[in-house]
Design a protein around this motif. Structure first.
Motif, PDB file in Angstrom:
ATOM      1  N   HIS A  77      11.154  46.594  27.145  1.00 11.75           N
ATOM      2  CA  HIS A  77       9.986  45.883  26.789  1.00 11.75           C
ATOM      3  C   HIS A  77       9.021  46.589  26.297  1.00 11.75           C
ATOM      4  O   HIS A  77       8.013  45.243  26.384  1.00 11.75           O
ATOM      5  CB  HIS A  77      10.070  44.746  27.958  1.00 11.75           C
ATOM      6  N   LEU A  78       8.561  47.875  26.726  1.00 13.36           N
ATOM      7  CA  LEU A  78       7.563  47.754  26.943  1.00 13.36           C
ATOM      8  C   LEU A  78       7.207  49.127  26.109  1.00 13.36           C
ATOM      9  O   LEU A  78       8.059  50.021  26.048  1.00 13.36           O
ATOM     10  CB  LEU A  78       6.391  48.493  28.291  1.00 13.36           C
ATOM     11  N   ARG A  79       5.660  49.397  25.681  1.00 15.45           N
ATOM     12  CA  ARG A  79       5.635  50.126  24.844  1.00 15.45           C
ATOM     13  C   ARG A  79       4.754  51.052  26.226  1.00 15.45           C
ATOM     14  O   ARG A  79       4.866  51.401  27.709  1.00 15.45           O
ATOM     15  CB  ARG A  79       4.853  50.100  23.978  1.00 15.45           C
ATOM     16  N   PRO A  80       4.577  53.506  25.405  1.00 18.37           N
ATOM     17  CA  PRO A  80       4.750  54.232  26.899  1.00 18.37           C
ATOM     18  C   PRO A  80       2.986  54.134  27.840  1.00 18.37           C
ATOM     19  O   PRO A  80       3.001  54.362  28.996  1.00 18.37           O
ATOM     20  CB  PRO A  80       4.147  55.154  26.251  1.00 18.37           C
ATOM     21  N   ASP A  81       2.528  53.010  26.877  1.00 18.44           N
ATOM     22  CA  ASP A  81       0.975  53.121  28.108  1.00 18.44           C
ATOM     23  C   ASP A  81       1.209  51.020  28.587  1.00 18.44           C
ATOM     24  O   ASP A  81       0.156  51.129  29.078  1.00 18.44           O
ATOM     25  CB  ASP A  81      -0.040  52.029  26.727  1.00 18.44           C
ATOM     26  N   GLY A  82       1.782  50.861  28.367  1.00 18.98           N
ATOM     27  CA  GLY A  82       2.328  49.526  28.903  1.00 18.98           C
ATOM     28  C   GLY A  82       2.231  47.829  28.356  1.00 18.98           C
ATOM     29  O   GLY A  82       2.746  47.295  28.780  1.00 18.98           O
ATOM     30  N   ARG A  83       1.714  48.103  27.475  1.00 14.64           N
ATOM     31  CA  ARG A  83       1.635  46.943  26.135  1.00 14.64           C
ATOM     32  C   ARG A  83       2.805  46.905  26.107  1.00 14.64           C
ATOM     33  O   ARG A  83       4.019  47.726  25.616  1.00 14.64           O
ATOM     34  CB  ARG A  83       0.941  47.341  25.287  1.00 14.64           C
ATOM     35  N   PRO A  84       3.340  45.556  25.495  1.00 13.25           N
ATOM     36  CA  PRO A  84       4.140  44.927  25.077  1.00 13.25           C
ATOM     37  C   PRO A  84       5.021  45.566  24.054  1.00 13.25           C
ATOM     38  O   PRO A  84       3.898  45.317  23.136  1.00 13.25           O
ATOM     39  CB  PRO A  84       4.241  43.064  25.552  1.00 13.25           C
ATOM     40  N   ARG A  85       6.211  45.514  23.717  1.00 15.59           N
ATOM     41  CA  ARG A  85       6.753  45.949  22.336  1.00 15.59           C
ATOM     42  C   ARG A  85       6.089  45.186  21.989  1.00 15.59           C
ATOM     43  O   ARG A  85       6.616  43.868  21.516  1.00 15.59           O
ATOM     44  CB  ARG A  85       7.808  45.927  22.529  1.00 15.59           C
ATOM     45  N   ASN A  86       6.824  45.149  20.407  1.00 13.77           N
ATOM     46  CA  ASN A  86       5.999  44.136  18.734  1.00 13.77           C
ATOM     47  C   ASN A  86       7.346  43.331  19.012  1.00 13.77           C
ATOM     48  O   ASN A  86       8.735  44.210  18.870  1.00 13.77           O
ATOM     49  CB  ASN A  86       5.860  44.771  17.426  1.00 13.77           C
ATOM     50  N   ARG A  87       8.122  42.533  18.354  1.00 18.15           N
ATOM     51  CA  ARG A  87       8.903  41.447  18.431  1.00 18.15           C
ATOM     52  C   ARG A  87       9.000  42.053  16.437  1.00 18.15           C
ATOM     53  O   ARG A  87       8.702  41.771  16.218  1.00 18.15           O
ATOM     54  CB  ARG A  87       9.322  40.707  18.615  1.00 18.15           C
ATOM     55  N   THR A  88      10.458  42.143  16.022  1.00 18.53           N
ATOM     56  CA  THR A  88      11.064  42.783  14.975  1.00 18.53           C
ATOM     57  C   THR A  88      10.541  41.019  14.157  1.00 18.53           C
ATOM     58  O   THR A  88      10.601  39.950  14.548  1.00 18.53           O
ATOM     59  CB  THR A  88      12.138  42.740  15.086  1.00 18.53           C
ATOM     60  N   ALA A  89      10.903  41.625  13.253  1.00 18.93           N
ATOM     61  CA  ALA A  89       9.807  40.574  11.832  1.00 18.93           C
ATOM     62  C   ALA A  89      11.112  38.983  12.332  1.00 18.93           C
ATOM     63  O   ALA A  89      10.273  38.400  11.802  1.00 18.93           O
ATOM     64  CB  ALA A  89      10.216  40.759  10.487  1.00 18.93           C
ATOM     65  N   GLU A  90      12.238  39.608  11.819  1.00 19.45           N
ATOM     66  CA  GLU A  90      12.875  38.224  12.353  1.00 19.45           C
ATOM     67  C   GLU A  90      13.162  37.404  13.350  1.00 19.45           C
ATOM     68  O   GLU A  90      14.111  36.317  13.704  1.00 19.45           O
ATOM     69  CB  GLU A  90      14.631  38.554  11.639  1.00 19.45           C
ATOM     70  N   CYS A  91      12.889  38.367  14.591  1.00 19.80           N
ATOM     71  CA  CYS A  91      12.655  37.906  16.038  1.00 19.80           C
ATOM     72  C   CYS A  91      11.692  37.097  16.471  1.00 19.80           C
ATOM     73  O   CYS A  91      11.203  36.920  17.063  1.00 19.80           O
ATOM     74  CB  CYS A  91      13.512  38.982  17.266  1.00 19.80           C
ATOM     75  N   ARG A  92      10.313  37.111  15.464  1.00 18.13           N
ATOM     76  CA  ARG A  92       9.182  35.967  15.796  1.00 18.13           C
ATOM     77  C   ARG A  92       8.656  35.353  16.088  1.00 18.13           C
ATOM     78  O   ARG A  92       7.673  34.301  17.174  1.00 18.13           O
ATOM     79  CB  ARG A  92       7.649  36.411  14.494  1.00 18.13           C
TER      80      ARG A  92
END
Length: 364
Positions: free
Chosen positions: A195-210
């Motif tokens: 779910h998260l990036r190394p700094d704690g921010r949410p990861r991006n959703r894939t184009a097909e799942c946005r």
């Protein structure tokens, strides 16, 4: 119950508070509600009447059992699922506390439940909370659903009565951990955050799942990684919540996640008794509620300072995928787990672990 500083609290109360401390973490959340519930027998309706709780058992030779349930809060209009189910079992000799988990996808027969108007069904056990929570107005009440889940868990484990139970949600957990100054846990295998990036921010959703919310694994990009470490690692609030939620990429998937939750459960309980419990409660705010047979929160806080929960034993119950007609239906327990649960119901866990060292695995 003892309410004065000079008198030691009854044993049942001290054990219950120990579980209360544990309730802060099973699914990565804070205590939403604690309810005394029977696993069998008569289940009250949606509104639990005054006096419906079991009487506190101060002098008893029977074991104590506590049910800890983790849900992701989604509002009264969305059915709650029991994502985490943990049982704390205290033998009649009061010398140990054993923790074990039931897989949320364990296939069981869920009984019919009059308050929600649902019929008996064979499905995954986490659905019991959702089925039992249904109300005529189209809303869902997790507190009501807890009673049906307790029955389902009781049918699986052979436990006929839970002395207390609690629903736990995600809200406020980060503040609680940070109020404690963080919690140290040994990371027994590398864990990558879904779910998260190394700094704690949410990861991006894939184009097909946005634009779709039903994607199984919708995220892409850099991930927060928790490397394996022989020494305990201090987790900040957001890291702790993220860590106990992960199952993708782990060799045993949800079984590994269950173990990590139990490990964090023990570490947090130890941390609680070393800190200012009142400050922890304040940090949790309205998301921390005890319903415990009439005892006040102030009494619980007094008792909490006298706890020693360092002797807990965490048990990993063996299970595997259940396929029927070539279709995955969920999970099932292996014989070792069923034998252990029989020992729980018969109050002989310690001797069972000695006599059958390979039936289940003790978490390190």
């Amino acid at each position: 119950m003892a309410g004065s500083e000079g008198r030691r609290a009854p044993l049942w109360a001290r054990l219950s508070v120990a579980v209360g401390a544990l309730l802060l973490i099973p699914a990565g959340g804070t205590v939403a509600a604690a309810e005394v519930v029977p696993a069998g027998g008569v289940i009250p309706g949606a509104d639990v009447p005054a006096g419906a709780h079991a009487a506190p058992r101060e002098d008893t030779r029977e074991p104590l059992n506590f049910l800890l349930v983790g849900i992701d809060p989604r509002g009264a209009h969305t059915k709650p699922l029991a994502d985490t189910i943990v049982v704390a079992h205290v033998p009649s000799n009061r010398e140990d506390v054993f923790l074990f988990s039931l897989p949320r996808d364990l296939v069981v027969r869920i009984p019919a439940f009059k308050p929600s108007g649902t019929a008996a069904v064979r499905t995954k056990i986490n659905a019991a909370m959702a089925l039992g929570s249904r109300q005529p107005n189209g809303r869902y009440n997790p507190r009501q659903g807890l009673y049906l889940l307790a029955r389902a868990v009781g049918n699986v484990t052979g436990i006929r009565w839970f002395d207390a139970a609690a629903i736990v949600n995600f809200g406020g957990f980060e503040k609680v951990v940070d109020t404690m100054g963080g919690v140290k846990v040994r990371v027994d295998q590398e864990v990558k955050s879904e779910h998260l990036r190394p700094d704690g921010r949410p990861r991006n959703r894939t184009a097909e799942c946005r634009l779709r919310h039903a994607c199984l694994r919708p995220y892409t990009g850099p991930q927060k990684v928790y490397p394996r470490s022989a020494a305990p690692v201090r987790f900040r609030g957001w890291e702790a919540l993220d860590y106990v939620r992960q199952r993708y990429g782990l060799p045993r998937s949800d079984y590994d996640r269950q173990r990590h939750q139990r490990q964090f459960l023990k570490a947090m309980a130890k941390r609680v008794i070393d800190r200012d419990v009142a400050a922890i409660v304040r940090s949790a705010g309205d998301s921390l509620t005890f319903v415990d047979g009439g005892n006040t929160l102030a009494t619980w806080l007094t008792v909490a300072r006298r706890l020693d929960v360092r002797g807990m034993t965490s048990i990993d119950l063996p299970g595997t995928a259940l396929f029927e007609g070539g279709v995955y239906r969920g999970e099932r327990f292996l014989p070792g787990a069923n034998a252990f649960l029989k020992a729980v119901a018969e109050d002989r866990v310690a001797s069972f672990l000695v006599d059958h060292p390979k039936a289940v695995k003790i978490d390190q």
